[in-house]
Enzyme design. Structure first.
Site, PDB file in Angstrom:
ATOM      1  N   ASP A  19       0.474  -0.747   0.296  1.00 43.26           N
ATOM      2  CA  ASP A  19       0.285  -0.049  -0.212  1.00 43.26           C
ATOM      3  C   ASP A  19       0.759   1.420  -0.195  1.00 43.26           C
ATOM      4  O   ASP A  19       2.150   1.417   0.386  1.00 43.26           O
ATOM      5  CB  ASP A  19      -0.695   0.150   1.186  1.00 43.26           C
ATOM      6  N   HIS A  36       2.933   2.902  -8.614  1.00 49.34           N
ATOM      7  CA  HIS A  36       1.886   1.651  -9.374  1.00 49.34           C
ATOM      8  C   HIS A  36       3.151   1.487 -10.194  1.00 49.34           C
ATOM      9  O   HIS A  36       3.253   0.348  -9.859  1.00 49.34           O
ATOM     10  CB  HIS A  36       0.894   1.893  -9.780  1.00 49.34           C
ATOM     11  N   LEU A 130      10.612 -20.684  -4.985  1.00 58.25           N
ATOM     12  CA  LEU A 130       9.125 -19.784  -3.475  1.00 58.25           C
ATOM     13  C   LEU A 130       7.822 -20.371  -4.042  1.00 58.25           C
ATOM     14  O   LEU A 130       8.363 -20.142  -5.543  1.00 58.25           O
ATOM     15  CB  LEU A 130       9.808 -18.389  -3.968  1.00 58.25           C
TER      16      LEU A 130
END
Ligand code: IPE
Ligand code: IPE
Ligand code: MG
Length: 244
Positions: A19, A36, A130
């Site tokens: 965020d 962004h 991962l």
């Protein structure tokens, strides 16, 4: 050393609420879209750092079910960023052995985005390093609702007895079914709330809230959040581990 007490090892599952992109850009007099774009760089840093620290699962909140309420231009930009990310990064992630998984509601999504997501999942399905879980069009209440509907249907069809609907059964019907619950949740950007993220899964998760905006996230902040996690005493309703 107790696995539950302080000094436990790396978290198996880290969930992140990425965020602060918009505020990061606005404070610099830039359009939110620039925040962004820089956020994608931070995402790449987070994936690399997670792998380096031996994290097994990294779940990233990339677009919430509620984010559709943003102005159409911003929504379109975010969708395009996801598209571009999949196009440019999946091959490299695949080479690094990363397994990509998507969680969130797939119904009603743009068919081209859905196809790209499914291709990325299929390509990387057998990978064993991962696990990178991308929460897209994700809302926890919606996810729980969908799971309850599926379970209710199975009960109605006599496939499962109502008394056998345990917490484990519910967990397995969520989009995250089969994954361990997050050990650590990190939220950047200073807000201290979950914003409809992994409500069921975070029952015993440790939360670390960082004031830094997501585009400034890096390996050092990640490491410090993990150290904070490692200093916590996880009791799971029990009592502090006794030393003598
Ligand atoms: C996070 O940054 C990215 C998404 C929610 C898609 P924001 O866009 O929420 O940035 P702020 O919180 O408005 O600064
Ligand atoms: C949460 O951030 C969603 C993502 C990071 C994708 P928001 O910016 O949408 O959350 P609120 O609106 O501040 O709760
Ligand atoms: Mg925000």
């Amino acid at each position: 050393m107790s696995a539950k007490g302080p000094n436990h090892g790396a978290p198996r599952h880290v969930a992140i609420i990425m965020d602060g992109n918009g505020r990061w850009a606005s404070e610099r007099g830039w359009p939110r879209s620039k925040g962004h774009r820089h956020g994608v760089e931070a995402l790449r840093r987070a994936v690399r750092a997670a792998g380096d620290m031996g994290v097994e699962v990294l779940t990233l909140y990339s677009f919430s079910a509620e984010n559709w309420s943003r102005p159409e231009t911003e929504v379109r930009f975010l969708l395009e960023l996801l598209r571009r990310f999949i196009r440019t990064d999946v091959a490299e992630l695949h080479n690094a052995g990363v397994k990509i998984m998507m969680i969130g509601c797939r119904k009603g999504l743009d068919p081209s985005i859905l196809a790209m997501m499914e291709e990325a999942e299929a390509l990387t399905r057998e990978n064993t390093s991962l696990k990178l879980v991308i929460a897209f069009n994700y809302g926890s209440r919606q996810e729980i609702t969908r799971a309850v509907q599926v379970i209710a249907r199975k009960v109605a069809e006599g496939k499962i007895d109502a008394a056998d609907v345990t917490a484990a059964v519910i967990s397995n019907h969520l989009d995250t079914g089969g994954l361990p619950d997050p050990d650590l949740l990190i939220r950047t950007g200073g807000e201290q709330r979950l914003s409809n993220y992994l409500l069921w899964q975070c029952a015993y998760t440790e939360f670390v809230f960082l004031p830094e905006y997501w585009p400034d996230f890096n390996a050092d902040l990640f490491r410090r959040a993990v150290e904070e996690f490692q200093s916590r005493d996880r009791r799971f309703g029990g009592i502090k581990a006794q030393t003598a």
